[in-house]
Write a protein that holds these residues in place. Structure first.
Motif, PDB file in Angstrom:
ATOM      1  N   PHE A 220       0.833  -1.196   0.000  1.00  0.00           N
ATOM      2  CA  PHE A 220       0.000   0.000   0.000  1.00  0.00           C
ATOM      3  C   PHE A 220       0.873   1.254   0.000  1.00  0.00           C
ATOM      4  O   PHE A 220       0.631   2.188  -0.767  1.00  0.00           O
ATOM      5  CB  PHE A 220      -0.947  -0.004   1.210  1.00  0.00           C
ATOM      6  N   CYS A 221       1.910   1.271   0.844  1.00  0.00           N
ATOM      7  CA  CYS A 221       2.814   2.421   0.893  1.00  0.00           C
ATOM      8  C   CYS A 221       3.549   2.606  -0.438  1.00  0.00           C
ATOM      9  O   CYS A 221       3.746   3.730  -0.900  1.00  0.00           O
ATOM     10  CB  CYS A 221       3.816   2.263   2.031  1.00  0.00           C
ATOM     11  N   GLU A 222       3.923   1.500  -1.060  1.00  0.00           N
ATOM     12  CA  GLU A 222       4.586   1.562  -2.367  1.00  0.00           C
ATOM     13  C   GLU A 222       3.649   2.188  -3.410  1.00  0.00           C
ATOM     14  O   GLU A 222       4.062   3.018  -4.214  1.00  0.00           O
ATOM     15  CB  GLU A 222       4.989   0.150  -2.776  1.00  0.00           C
ATOM     16  N   MET A 223       2.387   1.811  -3.355  1.00  0.00           N
ATOM     17  CA  MET A 223       1.402   2.360  -4.292  1.00  0.00           C
ATOM     18  C   MET A 223       1.191   3.858  -4.042  1.00  0.00           C
ATOM     19  O   MET A 223       1.154   4.652  -4.978  1.00  0.00           O
ATOM     20  CB  MET A 223       0.078   1.600  -4.152  1.00  0.00           C
ATOM     21  N   LEU A 224       1.090   4.256  -2.765  1.00  0.00           N
ATOM     22  CA  LEU A 224       0.936   5.679  -2.458  1.00  0.00           C
ATOM     23  C   LEU A 224       2.137   6.483  -2.955  1.00  0.00           C
ATOM     24  O   LEU A 224       1.984   7.570  -3.522  1.00  0.00           O
ATOM     25  CB  LEU A 224       0.798   5.896  -0.946  1.00  0.00           C
TER      26      LEU A 224
ATOM     27  N   GLY B 157      -1.573  12.774  -3.855  1.00  0.00           N
ATOM     28  CA  GLY B 157      -1.386  12.260  -2.508  1.00  0.00           C
ATOM     29  C   GLY B 157      -1.226  13.390  -1.511  1.00  0.00           C
ATOM     30  O   GLY B 157      -0.750  14.471  -1.859  1.00  0.00           O
ATOM     31  N   GLU B 158      -1.647  13.133  -0.295  1.00  0.00           N
ATOM     32  CA  GLU B 158      -1.572  14.125   0.776  1.00  0.00           C
ATOM     33  C   GLU B 158      -0.845  13.534   1.974  1.00  0.00           C
ATOM     34  O   GLU B 158      -0.946  12.335   2.242  1.00  0.00           O
ATOM     35  CB  GLU B 158      -2.985  14.565   1.187  1.00  0.00           C
ATOM     36  N   LYS B 159      -0.149  14.377   2.716  1.00  0.00           N
ATOM     37  CA  LYS B 159       0.627  13.939   3.869  1.00  0.00           C
ATOM     38  C   LYS B 159      -0.219  13.166   4.871  1.00  0.00           C
ATOM     39  O   LYS B 159       0.224  12.141   5.395  1.00  0.00           O
ATOM     40  CB  LYS B 159       1.298  15.136   4.541  1.00  0.00           C
ATOM     41  N   ASP B 160      -1.436  13.613   5.136  1.00  0.00           N
ATOM     42  CA  ASP B 160      -2.268  12.917   6.131  1.00  0.00           C
ATOM     43  C   ASP B 160      -2.585  11.482   5.715  1.00  0.00           C
ATOM     44  O   ASP B 160      -2.710  10.596   6.558  1.00  0.00           O
ATOM     45  CB  ASP B 160      -3.542  13.702   6.453  1.00  0.00           C
ATOM     46  N   GLU B 161      -2.704  11.227   4.408  1.00  0.00           N
ATOM     47  CA  GLU B 161      -2.954   9.859   3.935  1.00  0.00           C
ATOM     48  C   GLU B 161      -1.739   8.968   4.219  1.00  0.00           C
ATOM     49  O   GLU B 161      -1.884   7.819   4.643  1.00  0.00           O
ATOM     50  CB  GLU B 161      -3.270   9.867   2.444  1.00  0.00           C
ATOM     51  N   PHE B 162      -0.544   9.515   4.008  1.00  0.00           N
ATOM     52  CA  PHE B 162       0.674   8.766   4.315  1.00  0.00           C
ATOM     53  C   PHE B 162       0.754   8.517   5.823  1.00  0.00           C
ATOM     54  O   PHE B 162       1.029   7.409   6.261  1.00  0.00           O
ATOM     55  CB  PHE B 162       1.914   9.521   3.821  1.00  0.00           C
ATOM     56  N   ASP B 163       0.501   9.556   6.611  1.00  0.00           N
ATOM     57  CA  ASP B 163       0.567   9.440   8.074  1.00  0.00           C
ATOM     58  C   ASP B 163      -0.445   8.431   8.609  1.00  0.00           C
ATOM     59  O   ASP B 163      -0.109   7.593   9.453  1.00  0.00           O
ATOM     60  CB  ASP B 163       0.326  10.798   8.738  1.00  0.00           C
TER      61      ASP B 163
ATOM     62  N   ARG C  91       7.783  14.796  -5.624  1.00  0.00           N
ATOM     63  CA  ARG C  91       6.390  14.767  -6.065  1.00  0.00           C
ATOM     64  C   ARG C  91       6.383  15.177  -7.526  1.00  0.00           C
ATOM     65  O   ARG C  91       7.068  16.119  -7.903  1.00  0.00           O
ATOM     66  CB  ARG C  91       5.564  15.746  -5.229  1.00  0.00           C
ATOM     67  N   ALA C  92       5.609  14.498  -8.340  1.00  0.00           N
ATOM     68  CA  ALA C  92       5.524  14.853  -9.754  1.00  0.00           C
ATOM     69  C   ALA C  92       5.040  16.293  -9.871  1.00  0.00           C
ATOM     70  O   ALA C  92       4.105  16.709  -9.189  1.00  0.00           O
ATOM     71  CB  ALA C  92       4.574  13.921 -10.490  1.00  0.00           C
ATOM     72  N   THR C  93       5.710  17.047 -10.704  1.00  0.00           N
ATOM     73  CA  THR C  93       5.301  18.437 -10.916  1.00  0.00           C
ATOM     74  C   THR C  93       4.667  18.609 -12.284  1.00  0.00           C
ATOM     75  O   THR C  93       4.204  19.674 -12.620  1.00  0.00           O
ATOM     76  CB  THR C  93       6.507  19.381 -10.795  1.00  0.00           C
ATOM     77  N   HIS C  94       4.663  17.554 -13.045  1.00  0.00           N
ATOM     78  CA  HIS C  94       4.047  17.592 -14.365  1.00  0.00           C
ATOM     79  C   HIS C  94       2.877  16.625 -14.389  1.00  0.00           C
ATOM     80  O   HIS C  94       2.853  15.655 -13.648  1.00  0.00           O
ATOM     81  CB  HIS C  94       5.058  17.176 -15.440  1.00  0.00           C
ATOM     82  N   THR C  95       1.927  16.911 -15.193  1.00  0.00           N
ATOM     83  CA  THR C  95       0.857  15.952 -15.419  1.00  0.00           C
ATOM     84  C   THR C  95       0.653  15.846 -16.914  1.00  0.00           C
ATOM     85  O   THR C  95       0.820  16.811 -17.649  1.00  0.00           O
ATOM     86  CB  THR C  95      -0.474  16.377 -14.755  1.00  0.00           C
TER      87      THR C  95
END
Length: 100
Positions: A52-56, A66-72, A82-86
């Motif tokens: 799960f962490c690898e996927m995040l 992704g958001e820090k609270d989701e990781f926490d 973090r990707a800066t391009h989309t």
């Protein structure tokens, strides 16, 4: 022929990922091991915390999602980059998921 069940597909995907990890050599050893196989839909979409962490991390590094609270909340380390391009595809997929 017979259609595969959800658990059969999940097992086959994890086995394929494990084979690619093994074939990738030293560069892929940082990725989670194949075993034990994870079950879906328990505590989170992917039962094993390491997968799960690898996927995040992948989502943040490749898609900028992704958001820090989701990781926490999930006990996952926050990636340094973090990707800066989309791409157009990423933007389309993210906007489609917002509509759901």
């Amino acid at each position: 022929g017979k259609s595969a069940t959800g658990p059969e597909v999940a097992t086959a995907l994890q086995q394929a990922r494990g084979s690619m990890r093994s074939a990738g050599g030293d560069a892929c050893k940082v990725l989670a091991q194949q075993d034990p196989l994870s079950e879906c839909g328990k505590k989170r979409s992917i039962g094993r915390a390491d997968l799960f962490c690898e996927m995040l991390s992948w989502q943040m590094e490749e898609l900028g999602d992704g958001e820090k609270d989701e990781f926490d909340r999930n006990g996952c380390p926050m990636p340094a980059k973090r990707a800066t391009h989309t791409t157009h595809r990423t933007q389309t997929l993210m906007s489609e998921s917002d509509e759901l």
